[in-house]
Design a protein around this motif. Sequence first.
Motif, short mmCIF file in Angstrom:
data_model
loop_
_atom_site.label_atom_id
_atom_site.label_comp_id
_atom_site.label_asym_id
_atom_site.label_seq_id
_atom_site.Cartn_x
_atom_site.Cartn_y
_atom_site.Cartn_z
N GLY A 43 0.82 -1.21 0.00
CA GLY A 43 0.00 0.00 0.00
C GLY A 43 0.85 1.26 0.00
N GLU A 46 2.48 1.75 -3.40
CA GLU A 46 1.52 2.12 -4.44
C GLU A 46 0.91 3.50 -4.20
OE1 GLU A 46 0.74 0.49 -7.19
OE2 GLU A 46 2.12 -1.16 -6.78
N ASP A 47 1.28 4.15 -3.13
CA ASP A 47 0.75 5.47 -2.77
C ASP A 47 1.26 6.51 -3.79
OD1 ASP A 47 0.51 8.11 -1.58
OD2 ASP A 47 0.11 7.11 0.33
N GLU A 249 -3.63 1.24 8.37
CA GLU A 249 -3.64 1.54 6.94
C GLU A 249 -5.03 1.29 6.34
OE1 GLU A 249 -0.58 0.60 3.41
OE2 GLU A 249 -1.74 -1.18 4.03
N TYR A 250 -5.65 0.19 6.74
CA TYR A 250 -6.98 -0.15 6.24
C TYR A 250 -7.97 0.97 6.57
CZ TYR A 250 -11.27 -2.89 5.56
OH TYR A 250 -12.50 -3.34 5.14
N ALA A 252 -7.29 4.12 7.15
CA ALA A 252 -6.96 5.34 6.42
C ALA A 252 -7.36 5.25 4.95
CB ALA A 252 -5.46 5.62 6.53
N GLU A 253 -7.18 4.07 4.36
CA GLU A 253 -7.48 3.90 2.94
C GLU A 253 -8.95 3.62 2.67
OE1 GLU A 253 -4.90 0.83 1.46
OE2 GLU A 253 -3.24 2.24 1.11
N LYS A 254 -9.62 2.96 3.60
CA LYS A 254 -11.02 2.58 3.40
C LYS A 254 -11.86 2.95 4.62
CE LYS A 254 -9.49 -1.33 0.55
NZ LYS A 254 -9.49 -2.80 0.38
N TYR A 258 -13.96 0.54 7.20
CA TYR A 258 -13.52 0.42 8.59
C TYR A 258 -14.65 0.78 9.55
CZ TYR A 258 -11.41 1.16 13.08
OH TYR A 258 -11.15 1.10 14.43
N LYS A 306 -0.78 7.62 6.79
CA LYS A 306 -1.60 6.92 5.79
C LYS A 306 -1.43 5.41 5.82
CE LYS A 306 -2.04 8.84 1.70
NZ LYS A 306 -1.67 9.45 0.40
N HIS A 307 -0.32 4.92 6.39
CA HIS A 307 -0.03 3.49 6.32
C HIS A 307 0.28 2.84 7.66
CE1 HIS A 307 -0.19 3.92 1.98
NE2 HIS A 307 0.53 5.01 2.13
#
Length: 352
Positions: A43, A46-47, A249-250, A252-254, A258, A306-307
């Motif tokens: 993740g 790929e940011d 991370e999960y 922050a990204e979704k 969550y 973010k991660h």
Amino acid sequence: MKTKIAGIVVLLLVVLAGGGYYIYSENMKVTTLNGYLGGEKIGLFEDEEIQSILKKKYQVEFEYSRAGSLDMVTADQTGRDYLFPSSQTALEYYQDTYGKTASDEIIFNTPLVLYSHKIVADVLEQKGVVSQKDGVYYADMKKLVELIESDTKWSDLGLTQLYGNVSVDTTDPVKSNSGNMFAALVACAINNENSVETASVDTVLPRLKGIFEKLGYMETSSSDLFNQFLRMGVGAKPIIAGYESQLLEYAAEKPDEYARIRDDVVIIYPTPTIWSTHIYIALDDDGKKGIEALLDEKIQKLAWEKHGFRTSGYDISSEGGEGKVTGVCEEVISVMNMPEYDAMRKIMEGLE
């Protein structure tokens, strides 16, 4: 006539601008670094914001193949510039196999944690295996290991909706770092809560093998195991071992996804736990360029926010990171050191 001249001037400006951009692009000389990467860091790699900093400021971009932290050491390294495992053991394994690295550096850290579900954590708390302090769950590893070794059924604890015995799903300790670290924690619990040394491995190994034989099939990637945990629910995977960074991370990204699991998924910090040190290993001169780039202050900040990776400058009160996740430990204090490499090598050989 004036309109025609103006048009020619605009055209010349466009051509000159285009030529200047071409010259600038040519002079950038972006270096592509190829290597092996632990799945829990995909993740971050790929940011797009991080990729932009790497390319514009350091003129590097990363290509990767996913591999377990220990598997990548023995994988074919032809054409590779770096390895990016998740543990000191992997670095020592590399040094034992190939000798000195071209260069290596710890980029960031994350503690090993257990992920479970609220109904499981609540029952384990009632039985004295798990405790809470300031909204954070902690697991007594010695008591948890005793439940596993004694073939205690979930139904014996009152969780009649769960099938089978108490266990912790983990990755393969011979191939993946999270499994390797969990094996070290279990060995410590067996060894009267003392870190295992080379001289004491033979004493704990039979019991350690017995515990891991109960676990059945084990994934080779911590990211695959974590995704299975989220998708399959409490019935399939009541408890897994993973990294703190994964849920951060999960979230922050979704954030929407969550929010749906916030009241169910629980982080439990083993007592003691172990820090997973994400060490970048440069295999050649090109690979060395990745160290300075990944230690960039902005990238380090994004790695936390973010991660979920704890970096040298992470701020627990900052936006991102733990701010979106409940039950995150502000300061991880109860920590053991990984056993010395010779001891871990004997453990790995014993669990093959």
